[in-house]
Structure formats: C-alpha cells, structure tokens
Design a protein around this motif. Structure first.
Motif, PDB file in Angstrom:
ATOM      1  N   PRO A  23      26.564  37.122  26.667  1.00 54.41           N
ATOM      2  CA  PRO A  23      27.799  36.340  26.678  1.00 54.41           C
ATOM      3  C   PRO A  23      28.581  36.552  27.980  1.00 54.41           C
ATOM      4  O   PRO A  23      28.790  37.686  28.410  1.00 54.41           O
ATOM      5  N   VAL A  24      28.973  35.458  28.600  1.00 51.51           N
ATOM      6  CA  VAL A  24      29.862  35.518  29.754  1.00 51.51           C
ATOM      7  C   VAL A  24      31.299  35.457  29.220  1.00 51.51           C
ATOM      8  O   VAL A  24      31.672  34.481  28.558  1.00 51.51           O
ATOM      9  N   VAL A  25      32.074  36.496  29.492  1.00 48.69           N
ATOM     10  CA  VAL A  25      33.434  36.599  28.960  1.00 48.69           C
ATOM     11  C   VAL A  25      34.435  36.428  30.100  1.00 48.69           C
ATOM     12  O   VAL A  25      34.447  37.213  31.053  1.00 48.69           O
ATOM     13  N   ALA A  26      35.259  35.407  29.989  1.00 47.45           N
ATOM     14  CA  ALA A  26      36.341  35.199  30.953  1.00 47.45           C
ATOM     15  C   ALA A  26      37.506  36.113  30.604  1.00 47.45           C
ATOM     16  O   ALA A  26      37.988  36.103  29.466  1.00 47.45           O
ATOM     17  N   ILE A  27      37.945  36.897  31.575  1.00 50.39           N
ATOM     18  CA  ILE A  27      39.147  37.712  31.421  1.00 50.39           C
ATOM     19  C   ILE A  27      40.254  36.974  32.164  1.00 50.39           C
ATOM     20  O   ILE A  27      40.313  36.979  33.396  1.00 50.39           O
ATOM     21  N   VAL A  28      41.111  36.292  31.431  1.00 52.91           N
ATOM     22  CA  VAL A  28      42.181  35.502  32.036  1.00 52.91           C
ATOM     23  C   VAL A  28      43.360  36.436  32.274  1.00 52.91           C
ATOM     24  O   VAL A  28      44.070  36.828  31.345  1.00 52.91           O
ATOM     25  N   ASN A  29      43.550  36.816  33.534  1.00 48.71           N
ATOM     26  CA  ASN A  29      44.475  37.879  33.911  1.00 48.71           C
ATOM     27  C   ASN A  29      45.698  37.289  34.608  1.00 48.71           C
ATOM     28  O   ASN A  29      45.569  36.628  35.644  1.00 48.71           O
ATOM     29  N   THR A  30      46.867  37.532  34.064  1.00 43.89           N
ATOM     30  CA  THR A  30      48.116  37.011  34.632  1.00 43.89           C
ATOM     31  C   THR A  30      48.848  38.073  35.462  1.00 43.89           C
ATOM     32  O   THR A  30      50.069  38.016  35.604  1.00 43.89           O
ATOM     33  N   TRP A  31      48.093  39.001  36.022  1.00 44.75           N
ATOM     34  CA  TRP A  31      48.678  39.984  36.942  1.00 44.75           C
ATOM     35  C   TRP A  31      49.160  39.297  38.217  1.00 44.75           C
ATOM     36  O   TRP A  31      48.569  38.318  38.677  1.00 44.75           O
ATOM     37  N   SER A  32      50.231  39.812  38.795  1.00 43.91           N
ATOM     38  CA  SER A  32      50.602  39.464  40.168  1.00 43.91           C
ATOM     39  C   SER A  32      51.537  40.525  40.695  1.00 43.91           C
ATOM     40  O   SER A  32      52.137  41.294  39.925  1.00 43.91           O
ATOM     41  N   ASP A  33      51.697  40.563  42.010  1.00 45.26           N
ATOM     42  CA  ASP A  33      52.579  41.541  42.639  1.00 45.26           C
ATOM     43  C   ASP A  33      54.041  41.326  42.285  1.00 45.26           C
ATOM     44  O   ASP A  33      54.864  42.228  42.494  1.00 45.26           O
ATOM     45  N   ILE A  34      54.393  40.144  41.785  1.00 43.24           N
ATOM     46  CA  ILE A  34      55.796  39.868  41.480  1.00 43.24           C
ATOM     47  C   ILE A  34      56.060  39.830  39.979  1.00 43.24           C
ATOM     48  O   ILE A  34      57.108  39.376  39.540  1.00 43.24           O
ATOM     49  N   ASN A  35      55.128  40.352  39.196  1.00 44.46           N
ATOM     50  CA  ASN A  35      55.328  40.405  37.748  1.00 44.46           C
ATOM     51  C   ASN A  35      55.323  41.854  37.286  1.00 44.46           C
ATOM     52  O   ASN A  35      54.267  42.427  37.010  1.00 44.46           O
ATOM     53  N   PRO A  36      56.491  42.502  37.192  1.00 43.53           N
ATOM     54  CA  PRO A  36      56.534  43.914  36.801  1.00 43.53           C
ATOM     55  C   PRO A  36      56.041  44.152  35.376  1.00 43.53           C
ATOM     56  O   PRO A  36      55.533  45.239  35.075  1.00 43.53           O
ATOM     57  N   CYS A  37      56.159  43.162  34.519  1.00 43.33           N
ATOM     58  CA  CYS A  37      55.691  43.301  33.140  1.00 43.33           C
ATOM     59  C   CYS A  37      54.178  43.500  33.078  1.00 43.33           C
ATOM     60  O   CYS A  37      53.653  44.113  32.151  1.00 43.33           O
TER      61      CYS A  37
ATOM     62  N   PRO B  62      31.319  40.381  32.139  1.00 50.72           N
ATOM     63  CA  PRO B  62      32.730  40.042  32.344  1.00 50.72           C
ATOM     64  C   PRO B  62      32.962  39.293  33.650  1.00 50.72           C
ATOM     65  O   PRO B  62      32.374  39.619  34.680  1.00 50.72           O
ATOM     66  N   VAL B  63      33.850  38.300  33.582  1.00 54.42           N
ATOM     67  CA  VAL B  63      34.246  37.540  34.762  1.00 54.42           C
ATOM     68  C   VAL B  63      35.774  37.440  34.746  1.00 54.42           C
ATOM     69  O   VAL B  63      36.346  36.752  33.897  1.00 54.42           O
ATOM     70  N   GLU B  64      36.428  38.150  35.665  1.00 54.27           N
ATOM     71  CA  GLU B  64      37.887  38.126  35.719  1.00 54.27           C
ATOM     72  C   GLU B  64      38.362  36.875  36.440  1.00 54.27           C
ATOM     73  O   GLU B  64      37.886  36.555  37.530  1.00 54.27           O
ATOM     74  N   MET B  65      39.301  36.168  35.831  1.00 51.26           N
ATOM     75  CA  MET B  65      39.834  34.925  36.385  1.00 51.26           C
ATOM     76  C   MET B  65      41.351  35.024  36.476  1.00 51.26           C
ATOM     77  O   MET B  65      42.031  35.094  35.447  1.00 51.26           O
ATOM     78  N   PRO B  66      41.924  35.062  37.676  1.00 48.97           N
ATOM     79  CA  PRO B  66      43.381  35.091  37.781  1.00 48.97           C
ATOM     80  C   PRO B  66      43.995  33.770  37.358  1.00 48.97           C
ATOM     81  O   PRO B  66      43.435  32.698  37.603  1.00 48.97           O
ATOM     82  N   ALA B  67      45.129  33.871  36.674  1.00 45.59           N
ATOM     83  CA  ALA B  67      45.856  32.674  36.249  1.00 45.59           C
ATOM     84  C   ALA B  67      47.316  32.838  36.635  1.00 45.59           C
ATOM     85  O   ALA B  67      47.789  33.934  36.933  1.00 45.59           O
ATOM     86  N   MET B  68      48.037  31.745  36.624  1.00 46.46           N
ATOM     87  CA  MET B  68      49.438  31.741  37.031  1.00 46.46           C
ATOM     88  C   MET B  68      50.229  32.831  36.316  1.00 46.46           C
ATOM     89  O   MET B  68      50.139  32.996  35.099  1.00 46.46           O
ATOM     90  N   SER B  69      50.999  33.591  37.071  1.00 48.30           N
ATOM     91  CA  SER B  69      51.766  34.702  36.527  1.00 48.30           C
ATOM     92  C   SER B  69      53.216  34.280  36.352  1.00 48.30           C
ATOM     93  O   SER B  69      53.928  34.047  37.327  1.00 48.30           O
ATOM     94  N   LEU B  70      53.645  34.149  35.103  1.00 52.07           N
ATOM     95  CA  LEU B  70      55.006  33.712  34.809  1.00 52.07           C
ATOM     96  C   LEU B  70      55.901  34.936  34.707  1.00 52.07           C
ATOM     97  O   LEU B  70      56.028  35.552  33.643  1.00 52.07           O
TER      98      LEU B  70
ATOM     99  N   LEU C  43      42.500  37.199  26.774  1.00 52.81           N
ATOM    100  CA  LEU C  43      43.731  36.646  27.345  1.00 52.81           C
ATOM    101  C   LEU C  43      44.702  37.789  27.582  1.00 52.81           C
ATOM    102  O   LEU C  43      45.156  38.439  26.637  1.00 52.81           O
ATOM    103  N   MET C  44      45.026  38.056  28.842  1.00 52.12           N
ATOM    104  CA  MET C  44      45.884  39.177  29.200  1.00 52.12           C
ATOM    105  C   MET C  44      47.296  38.670  29.486  1.00 52.12           C
ATOM    106  O   MET C  44      47.536  37.997  30.496  1.00 52.12           O
ATOM    107  N   GLY C  45      48.226  38.971  28.598  1.00 49.64           N
ATOM    108  CA  GLY C  45      49.586  38.471  28.751  1.00 49.64           C
ATOM    109  C   GLY C  45      50.585  39.353  28.036  1.00 49.64           C
ATOM    110  O   GLY C  45      50.239  40.372  27.448  1.00 49.64           O
TER     111      GLY C  45
END
Length: 584
Positions: free
Chosen positions: A45-59, A81-89, A123-125
């Motif tokens: 299984p290919v698993v997408a890790i949707v990661n909302t990390w960013s340098d401007i998101n302290p949470c 595993p395949v890490e995929m960055p997504a928009m960091s709110l 889903l990392m949030g």
C-alpha cells in the motif's frame, strides 16, 4: 488486523506501478531516481501522509518529526509512505482568517489523493480549520483515512499561575486597557503563554475539533488528548502509521464509519466539552460531505440533553494538559454513557464503546461525573427570530448569566475598522446595558467570517468594572474566547440579512432559554429599510477570492462551497465526487 479485502493487484497504486507499459516504466524509474528499489513498494500500500507543517505554523511545529514517526509505522506494517505537504492554515498569522482558506485546503487534500497513487492516507492536522479541511477532502475522496491530531501545547505560565492561550490573552488585554495591569506584566504574559509546539491548550476550536473527530471514530483511541510534546504522542504517530496500512488491506473507508449516529457522537462530545462555537459550522460541513442532512437544529437538540463535563477553560478552570492527566477524552466518553452510541465502528476496527470500556476518570474536578456537571445542559444554543431567521449561536456557559435574558439599545458598527476606530471614543453613546452590533463580518462581508465576534468592551465601561456585554455579529468567535457573544447570524448582513437593517438606538431582545433573538422594530419600518438597502461591493474580483464569494454557503449551511457538496441523491458512499484519473 481482520482478513484482507484486497490483493496487491487490487491496490489503487497498482494502476501507476503495476502495468507493463511506458507510463508505468516512467513511474518505476522515477521512484528509483528517489533511491527506492522495486521491492520497497511493489505490491505494498502506498500511503499519503498529508502534512500541514510549515515554518509559520507554531501549532504544527513538531510535525516534521511526527511525519518521520508515522513513516516508521508504515514501513513496519509493510506499506510505502509518501509525505505530501499541504497548505498550512496557521491560525495566529493567516489573514483575514484561516476560514477563508478552509475550503481551499479541502480541495487540495481531495485532489492530492485523487491525482497521485495513494491507497490510503494519514491526515496530519490540529490547528483550527486544518482539521475540518483535511477531513472534508478525505471524505469526498473516500480512501482509507486516519487522522493524526497535533495535540495541545503545554500549560502557559505567569508568575506561578497557569495561562490558557487565547482565554487569558483576552482577559489580560481587557485588564491592560482598563489600567489594572502594567505594560511589564502584559509583556510577561506574552512571554509565558505559549511554551511549546502544539495547538491551544484551552478548549478552543482545535481541541474541540480533534476531540469530535476522535468521537467520530477517525483517530486511534485517546489520540486527541495527548499533549504535543509528550512522548506518547510520538508513539501514537507510529501506531497511526501501522494502522493505516491495515486499513488499506481491509478497505476501511470514511463511508464505512460515518453516519448520522456518528455525527451525533461527535457533536455530543463537543457539547460535553463546552467546545467552540466554530464546531457547529465545521460539523455541518463534514456531515454534508457525507451526504447526511445535518442541521444546526440537530446541534441545538443535542445541546438540550448534553451536560458539560469538562471543567476546561474558557468555560471552566483547567487546561488540556490537566484534562489528559485526568483521563482524557476516553474517560469523558465513557462517563457520557448512554448519550453516546457506543456501537459505532472506528478506524481501529473496534467500536467506540469497546475503545473506552476500560477508561477511568482520575481527577473528578477536571472531568466531572454526570451527577455533578459543570453545566447541566445547553453548552451551546441556536437562536432564531426576526434578526436571525436562519439561526445564530451563543455559548451560554461562557457568558455572564445575567445577560442570557436581556433587552438593550443597539450600538451599531458597520465594519471591524469602524468598531476599532470608535469603540474607545469617550463620546460613544453607550452604557453597560447596550447591545454591541457588528455587521459585514460574515462569510462574504468580511470576507471569510473572521473571529471578530468577541467585540471589545469600551474602555470607559471597563473602567466602571464592566467585563461582559451582549454582542451580536455575523462573525465567528475564537473557541478560546468568552462572553455573551451572539455569532453566525444568518443570513449575514452582506447578502441582505436582517442584521443589515439594524440602526443604533433600535431595541434588541435576547432570550437564550427560549432561543429567541428579536429586533423590536415595526415590520413596516423594516420593509422600508430593506427597500433602501444596497449590497456592498464584492471584496474580490479575481482568483480564489472571487471563486469563494460566488460559491460559499452561509454559516448555518457550513460555509462549504456549493459545488463541493455531494450531488442530490449521490452521497460519497454511493458515488465518488470525482473520477479516477486516466493514466496515459
């Protein structure tokens, strides 16, 4: 793990990797380019890790490390595993509001999962709008999905006293404006209120939503309560990675877990926590992505029966770190007993009831017994009346009780800028019984429905000892906020809702026990005002903002885009909301 429902050739990713053609050659050779051999991914299984990390998101500051721990679990379970960055709110920084971009992240999540060879996703949030956005996209895509909550930060500290993010910000800001604390003390609060990675440690929107998602069955048991920097959070991340691989083989999807009873569980949990009013918007949107006609009236009906058991700020005294040590969400869910449908299945394959059967409350001050609730019921109330024909919301436990039935004279502000310019003017015609009204702060009017609803108390009233007033707007309010704030007035003023017709000096009547919000102005006069009303100019003429204004729904409908909700009669469990991509 139950018996697999899929064979390797049934994996969605096999369409990319398994064919004997030129395109599959390209997919395999480019994967080799990244340093992987075929045995690393073939038949796995290919698993997408949707990661909302960013340098401007302290949470989400710790998400770089947590992604590696999720990957460790995926590798251990035989996945790729395949890490995929997504928009960091990032709630503290993104303007005018992260809510403007919730639907954009939902679209990005859905399209990431659709367009790439993902068999399932983590889903990392956690930061406020990130949680509903990720889930809205994943629900519409309907691949096996599991949510990894960011976890709350550690308690704040100020001169030996615990500080709560947001809640104590508003408290000490009011005291600074009133002149009861010094600039030096205010600076000390600033330095001590946020001491670690993680989202707000009060019962703000972040903990409300991650807890509701756990009650929906979309996280591992207990995941939402663990502080972000606790080593058990890292352990949970790896366990999440292991479990998603099993879910792919089992073909366990959101549509297999989510139904009307699941959403009742999620809402009941939010109410028992005295959670954020923002949750009502997000839960409506999530349910409707599932094809469930969930309304704010159902939220209100559940509020009428649900006690508040979490003594957590802003409604209570403690913070999320205390809540975790007291037994966490599992203990609260078990104490709710028959108010929760324990038969609902969750991502670990067991039922919600099975997941909390051995939970215990270790501190009955923090997590109350049903026989000793913080509030017996009505952790949130939906109001209606001629000022809010489609509804408005208020959080009664966060208000001074004397204001829950109140009649006062309106003081109207046309915009946030107007309010900021006049609120502390000594000449402002206002007293403690007045009702502050802010308009043009809704989904279209602001735009994006920012958290402007906790209007500040005028400085001259603060000096008199006033700390709460009735405040009404079509805005939202931070879940960390408090006060007699009526929010989400629908329809909003910018589309011609009755809030647009209020004038300073009008009388407004609030009656929370009877769920009423009335503008005491003659109907003929209101009709005359409506005839003279003109809509404001749109705030955007191009780009995403223009798309947003054309398609966003009102607050009572969840503020989703009209074209993202399931087609009539075709919920995601019956028909996907978009086609699988052609691979050529």
């Amino acid at each position: 793990m139950t018996a697999p429902n899929k064979k390797p050739e049934d994996l969605r990713s096999a369409r990319w990797y398994g064919a004997r053609d030129l395109r599959a050659f390209g997919h395999r050779s480019r994967t080799a380019q990244m340093g992987y051999r075929r045995e690393d991914y073939a038949g796995k299984p290919v698993v997408a890790i949707v990661n909302t990390w960013s340098d401007i998101n302290p949470c989400h500051q710790h998400f770089r490390q947590r992604a590696d721990e999720v990957k460790r679990g995926i590798w251990q379970a035989g996945g790729f595993p395949v890490e995929m960055p997504a928009m960091s709110l990032a709630e503290p920084f993104q303007k005018p509001t992260t809510m403007l971009y919730r639907n954009l992240l939902a679209m990005e999540t859905e399209e990431l999962l659709r367009s790439y060879p993902a068999d399932g996703c983590v889903l990392m949030g956690g930061c406020d709008k990130t949680t509903p956005a990720l889930l809205m996209g994943a629900i519409s895509m309907n691949l096996p999905a599991i949510f990894l909550p960011a976890g709350p930060m550690l308690r704040g500290d100020h001169r030996g006293q615990p500080l709560g993010s947001g809640s104590d910000t508003w408290k000490y800001w009011a005291e600074l404006r009133a002149g009861t604390i010094t600039e030096q003390e205010w600076q000390a609060v600033e330095d001590g209120i946020a001491r670690s990675p993680g989202h707000c440690m009060t019962m703000g929107t972040a903990s409300t939503m991650t807890s509701s998602v756990e009650a929906l069955g979309l996280t591992l048991p207990g995941a939402a309560s663990i502080p972000a920097v606790d080593s058990r959070h890292a352990q949970m991340a790896s366990a999440t990675g292991r479990r998603i691989v099993e879910m792919v083989w089992e073909d366990l999807k959101p549509s297999d877990l989510l139904d009307a009873a699941s959403f009742d569980n999620g809402v009941t949990t939010a109410l028992a926590l005295s959670g954020s009013t923002n949750a009502i918007v997000h839960m409506v949107a999530l349910a409707r992505r599932c094809g469930i006609d969930f309304s704010i009236d159902r939220y209100d009906a559940l509020a009428r029966r649900t006690p508040v058991l979490a003594d957590v700020r802003p409604a209570g005294r403690f913070l999320m770190e205390d809540f975790f040590y007291a037994g966490g969400l599992r203990a609260l869910l078990r104490e709710l007993g028959d108010l929760i449908d324990g038969t609902r299945r969750t991502v670990n394959g067991r039922t919600l009831g099975e997941n909390v059967a051995d939970a215990r409350i270790w501190n009955e001050e923090v997590i109350r017994r049903r026989t000793n609730p913080l509030v017996e019921r009505d952790g949130l109330a939906v109001l209606r009346g001629n000022l809010a024909p489609d509804g408005a919301v208020i959080k009664p436990p966060a208000a001074e009780a004397r204001l829950l039935v109140h009649t006062g004279r309106a003081v109207v502000f046309e915009s946030y800028d107007d309010m900021a310019a006049r609120i502390d003017d000594p000449a402002l015609d206002i007293d403690a019984a007045s009702v502050l009204v802010l308009r043009n702060a809704g989904p279209q009017g602001a735009p994006g429905m920012p958290e402007w609803g906790q209007l500040p108390i005028p400085k001259k009233l603060l000096a008199q000892g006033v700390r709460d007033m009735v405040r009404i707007s079509d805005a939202r309010m931070s879940g960390t906020s408090y006060g007699a704030c009526v929010l989400h007035v629908a329809p909003e003023s910018a589309v011609g809702g009755p809030l647009a017709l209020v004038k300073s000096g009008d009388t407004i009547a609030l009656d929370v026990p009877n769920r009423r919000l009335e503008l005491l102005v003659d109907a003929a006069e209101l009709a005359r005002r409506r005839g003279a009303w003109k809509p404001p100019a749109p705030k955007f003429e191009r780009g995403y903002g223009s798309l947003y204004l054309k398609h966003v729904r009102q607050a009572n409908d969840g503020c989703d885009f009209d074209f993202l909700e399931p087609l009539p009669g075709r919920p995601p469990s019956v028909a996907p909301q978009g086609p699988e991509p052609e691979i050529h």
